[in-house]
Design a protein around this motif. Structure first.
Motif, short mmCIF file in Angstrom:
data_model
loop_
_atom_site.label_atom_id
_atom_site.label_comp_id
_atom_site.label_asym_id
_atom_site.label_seq_id
_atom_site.Cartn_x
_atom_site.Cartn_y
_atom_site.Cartn_z
N LEU A 8 0.82 -1.21 0.00
CA LEU A 8 0.00 0.00 0.00
C LEU A 8 0.85 1.27 0.00
O LEU A 8 0.47 2.27 -0.59
CB LEU A 8 -0.93 -0.01 1.21
N ALA A 9 2.00 1.23 0.69
CA ALA A 9 2.83 2.43 0.76
C ALA A 9 3.34 2.84 -0.61
O ALA A 9 3.50 4.04 -0.89
CB ALA A 9 4.01 2.18 1.71
N ARG A 10 3.57 1.88 -1.52
CA ARG A 10 4.01 2.22 -2.88
C ARG A 10 2.82 2.44 -3.81
O ARG A 10 2.85 3.31 -4.68
CB ARG A 10 4.89 1.10 -3.42
N LYS A 11 1.78 1.65 -3.61
CA LYS A 11 0.62 1.76 -4.48
C LYS A 11 -0.07 3.11 -4.32
O LYS A 11 -0.56 3.69 -5.30
CB LYS A 11 -0.36 0.63 -4.17
N TRP A 12 -0.12 3.60 -3.09
CA TRP A 12 -0.82 4.86 -2.80
C TRP A 12 0.15 6.01 -2.56
O TRP A 12 -0.19 6.95 -1.85
CB TRP A 12 -1.75 4.68 -1.62
N VAL A 51 7.30 10.82 6.06
CA VAL A 51 6.41 11.99 6.01
C VAL A 51 6.32 12.58 4.60
O VAL A 51 5.56 13.53 4.40
CB VAL A 51 6.87 13.07 7.01
N GLY A 52 7.10 12.04 3.62
CA GLY A 52 6.95 12.49 2.24
C GLY A 52 8.09 13.29 1.68
O GLY A 52 7.90 14.06 0.73
N LYS A 53 9.31 13.11 2.17
CA LYS A 53 10.45 13.90 1.67
C LYS A 53 10.80 13.52 0.23
O LYS A 53 10.80 14.37 -0.67
CB LYS A 53 11.66 13.70 2.60
N THR A 54 11.11 12.24 0.02
CA THR A 54 11.47 11.80 -1.33
C THR A 54 10.29 11.89 -2.28
O THR A 54 10.45 12.24 -3.46
CB THR A 54 11.99 10.35 -1.27
N THR A 55 9.09 11.63 -1.78
CA THR A 55 7.89 11.75 -2.62
C THR A 55 7.70 13.17 -3.11
O THR A 55 7.39 13.41 -4.28
CB THR A 55 6.66 11.29 -1.81
N THR A 56 7.91 14.16 -2.22
CA THR A 56 7.78 15.56 -2.62
C THR A 56 8.83 15.92 -3.66
O THR A 56 8.56 16.67 -4.62
CB THR A 56 7.90 16.47 -1.39
N GLU A 177 11.16 21.91 5.75
CA GLU A 177 11.02 20.93 6.84
C GLU A 177 9.62 20.33 6.80
O GLU A 177 8.63 21.04 6.99
CB GLU A 177 11.28 21.58 8.20
N LEU A 178 9.53 19.03 6.59
CA LEU A 178 8.26 18.33 6.58
C LEU A 178 8.01 17.77 7.97
O LEU A 178 8.85 17.04 8.52
CB LEU A 178 8.27 17.18 5.55
N ARG A 179 6.89 18.13 8.55
CA ARG A 179 6.59 17.77 9.94
C ARG A 179 5.83 16.45 10.00
O ARG A 179 5.29 15.97 9.00
CB ARG A 179 5.80 18.88 10.62
N THR A 180 5.82 15.86 11.19
CA THR A 180 5.05 14.63 11.38
C THR A 180 3.57 14.92 11.15
O THR A 180 3.08 16.03 11.40
CB THR A 180 5.25 14.08 12.79
N ILE A 181 2.84 13.91 10.71
CA ILE A 181 1.45 14.07 10.30
C ILE A 181 0.55 13.75 11.48
O ILE A 181 0.77 12.78 12.21
CB ILE A 181 1.14 13.14 9.11
N GLY A 182 -0.48 14.58 11.68
CA GLY A 182 -1.41 14.37 12.78
C GLY A 182 -2.18 13.06 12.64
O GLY A 182 -2.46 12.58 11.54
N ALA A 183 -2.57 12.49 13.80
CA ALA A 183 -3.28 11.21 13.79
C ALA A 183 -4.60 11.32 13.05
O ALA A 183 -5.03 10.38 12.36
CB ALA A 183 -3.50 10.74 15.23
N ARG A 184 -5.26 12.47 13.16
CA ARG A 184 -6.54 12.63 12.47
C ARG A 184 -6.35 12.58 10.95
O ARG A 184 -7.11 11.90 10.24
CB ARG A 184 -7.19 13.95 12.87
N GLU A 214 2.72 6.87 14.52
CA GLU A 214 3.47 7.93 15.21
C GLU A 214 3.86 9.06 14.27
O GLU A 214 5.01 9.51 14.23
CB GLU A 214 4.72 7.35 15.89
N GLY A 215 2.90 9.51 13.46
CA GLY A 215 3.15 10.65 12.59
C GLY A 215 3.72 10.31 11.23
O GLY A 215 3.95 11.20 10.41
N SER A 216 3.98 9.02 10.96
CA SER A 216 4.54 8.60 9.68
C SER A 216 3.46 7.90 8.86
O SER A 216 2.92 6.87 9.29
CB SER A 216 5.73 7.66 9.90
N MET A 217 3.14 8.43 7.69
CA MET A 217 2.14 7.81 6.83
C MET A 217 2.64 6.46 6.30
O MET A 217 1.87 5.50 6.22
CB MET A 217 1.81 8.75 5.67
N ARG A 218 3.91 6.37 5.98
CA ARG A 218 4.42 5.10 5.47
C ARG A 218 4.36 4.02 6.54
O ARG A 218 3.99 2.87 6.25
CB ARG A 218 5.86 5.28 4.99
N ASP A 219 4.69 4.35 7.80
CA ASP A 219 4.62 3.36 8.87
C ASP A 219 3.18 2.91 9.09
O ASP A 219 2.91 1.73 9.34
CB ASP A 219 5.19 3.94 10.16
N ALA A 220 2.24 3.85 9.02
CA ALA A 220 0.83 3.49 9.20
C ALA A 220 0.35 2.59 8.08
O ALA A 220 -0.40 1.62 8.31
CB ALA A 220 -0.02 4.76 9.28
#
Length: 591
Positions: A8-12, A51-56, A177-184, A214-220
């Motif tokens: 999912l992390a690569r597909k999305w 959090v999207g560094k390389t993606t950005t 600086e890309l910050r951690t992403i909120g849980a919501r 913990e603020g990481s979309m890829r980990d989630a």
């Protein structure tokens, strides 16, 4: 041949700036820069993992090389967009700095190809991932190229440790600086992905996955993949907790209930069940710390009870927050934060968790320091929970029996007799500093014959009785009111002062110029307090009374005391005192 499964992390992975979650400040700045043709020669994207560094950086490369661009909204269908997304564009070179750390790799891959124009695209772009892993020689080799690259070259660097990049590189680049992403935000994105994948996921399960990231979309997303493999198309919060080893919120609230009830014996059973179920006690302490934080949020702002970040039963969370004071929650947070460090490195983490919970229970027995000080100042009993132990009843000690001293006894008995007689002859008197309306007489030791007598205190005004009501209150009540109102000022200026009533005057007698100056600065406050306590207006009059000087000791007496001590230390004198039961009355030095 079927296409292999794509996680999912690569597909999305986001393909446009609008798809990047939680980084509006960065993406909007880049969009505006492209619109206004203000494209820098070097960019640094920093932040935590996932959090999207390389993606950005890849989206920016697509925006610069899109056939319709440069455009902030790349089409995603042209050859450049497709090849950059798949990582096979010949003009967009991705370099893993963790693998190519040496200066030779940097020269071969980057520096030697700078002068070659792009084969097809508009820009030749170098994306250096984990750039902080480059050696100092590599950074030095890149320095001039980053500062003045050819017009068709753009550098994009991504790092999780910005502080390891030399300042010379950072000063020549634009930092984002890309910050951690909120849980919501993470939970909402997971919900959209679940809907697209035709999965049924409970909202509580999405929140657990978001908190696990913990603020990481890829980990989630990686955790989401793992849970899907376990539970299939129907996912509950229990499934997430079971697969990821998370602690159920109900279990944590049960432990908080044990603490609130003060059931110390149940602590050992609760921790034992966690150990038997194979739970990571370090994670238990971390989740308990998060629960304490959530309880504090609800205690401070009950309107945030519906916040998605506060997972768990809302009504039970509200009821549990009402059982703890804010002071208890602050102290509990400190206890659990220290316990997390202890559990992490302890050989027996179970013991540290049990002791931490017992300390948390003990916090409920503590009273606020303000209440304790107020009770001590007013003479009232300490508040409940102040932890004061009842004073033990005095134990009657039998009178010492002095047996007859035999002729060969040790020399210590004479010293004991001397010390006992000295204590009996030295009574100590203690007087309260503000006990009467007149200034207390100075107590001085009996002076020798040649010493001058102590100076008598000047006559004080005719005061009323301190305990007799004057208008609405008494002098004692006025003193107490002043002490409660400002303890610091009372201790520095009024502790040795006395009050008296002389007609319409309130006479304040102090013992020095410093106290007089302090009281002059608070004249209106003292008068207003006196009016409230005594029931009528008095004009404050401040008088200074010098303290009686203590008579200096006679040098002759000091000499005799020294000689007496030397004599008592003599073994011959001690033996004589033991044999004849005598006493040393006077000493004289023989020349």
């Amino acid at each position: 041949m079927s296409r292999p499964y794509q996680v999912l992390a690569r597909k999305w992975r986001p393909q446009r700036f609008d798809d990047v979650v939680g980084q509006v400040g960065v993406t909007q700045t880049l969009r505006n820069a492209i619109d206004r043709k203000r494209i820098a020669q070097s960019f640094i994207f920093s932040g935590a993992r996932g959090v999207g560094k390389t993606t950005t950086a890849r989206i920016l490369a697509r925006a610069l090389n899109c056939e319709q661009g440069p455009t902030p909204d790349p089409c995603g269908t042209c050859d450049a967009c497709v090849e950059i997304a798949e990582g096979r564009d010949i003009d967009v070179i991705e370099l893993d700095a963790a693998t190519h750390t040496g200066v030779d790799n940097v020269r071969e891959v980057i520096i030697e190809s700078l002068g070659i124009s792009p084969a097809r695209d508009r820009y030749k772009i170098f994306i250096i991932d984990e750039v902080h892993m480059l050696s100092n020689s590599s950074f030095n080799a890149l320095l001039k190229s980053i500062e003045e690259p050819p017009p068709h070259v753009v550098f994009m660097m991504a790092t999780t440790e910005l502080h390891k990049i030399p300042e010379t590189i950072r000063s020549r680049s634009q930092e984002f600086e890309l910050r951690t992403i909120g849980a919501r935000s993470v939970a909402e994105q997971l919900g959209r992905i679940a809907e697209a994948e035709q999965l049924q996921v409970d909202p509580d399960a999405l929140l657990l996955l978001a908190r696990a990231g913990e603020g990481s979309m890829r980990d989630a997303l990686s955790a989401f993949d793992q849970v899907i493999a376990f539970a299939g198309e129907r996912i509950t919060a229990a499934d997430v907790a079971s697969v990821l080893g998370l602690i159920g919120r109900d279990v944590l609230m049960d432990m908080a209930d044990i603490v609130a009830d003060g059931r110390a014996a149940d602590v050992f059973d609760a921790v034992g069940r966690l150990v038997e179920s194979g739970q990571d006690l370090k994670l238990v302490v971390r989740e308990l710390t998060g629960l304490v934080r959530d309880l504090m949020v609800v205690s401070v702002d009950p309107s945030r009870l519906d916040d998605p970040e506060l997972s768990g039963d809302a009504e039970r969370l509200r009821a549990l927050a009402a059982r703890f004071s804010r002071e208890d929650l602050l102290r509990a947070f400190d206890v659990l934060a220290r316990a997390e460090q202890d559990v992490r490195y302890a050989a027996q983490p179970r013991y540290h968790l049990e002791m931490a919970l017992l300390r948390w229970i003990h916090l409920g027995h503590l009273a606020p320091i303000s209440e304790v000080l107020e009770a001590l100042g007013s003479g009232r009993p300490l508040p409940a929970g102040a932890g004061a132990r009842p004073a033990a009843p005095p134990v009657a000690r039998p009178a010492p029996v002095t047996p007859a001293t035999p002729a060969g006894a040790g020399t210590g008995s004479a010293l004991r007799r001397l010390s006992e007689s000295a204590r009996a002859a030295s009574p100590v008197s203690v007087a309260s500093p503000v006990a009467a309306a007149t200034p207390p007489a100075a107590v001085a030791p009996r002076p020798p014959a040649a010493a001058p007598p102590a100076a008598p205190a000047p006559p004080a005004p005719e005061p009323g009785d301190a305990g007799t009501p004057v208008g609405g209150g008494t002098i004692e009540q006025l003193v107490e009111a002043l002490r409660k109102s400002n303890r610091t000022f009372f201790g520095t200026a009024l502790a040795r002062a006395t009050f008296a009533i002389d007609g319409n005057k309130l006479v304040l007698t102090v013992t020095g110029n410093f106290e007089q100056a302090r009281c002059e600065g608070r004249r209106s406050w003292i008068e207003e307090t006196a009016q409230q306590v005594l029931g009528r207006r008095h004009v404050l009059e401040i008088r200074v009374v010098a303290q009686a000087a203590e008579a200096a000791p006679d040098p002759t007496e000091l000499d005799k005391a020294r000689l007496r001590d030397q004599a008592l230390k003599s073994e011959a004198v001690q033996a004589t005192l033991d044999v004849f039961a005598a006493d040393v009355r006077d000493v004289e030095e023989i020349q």
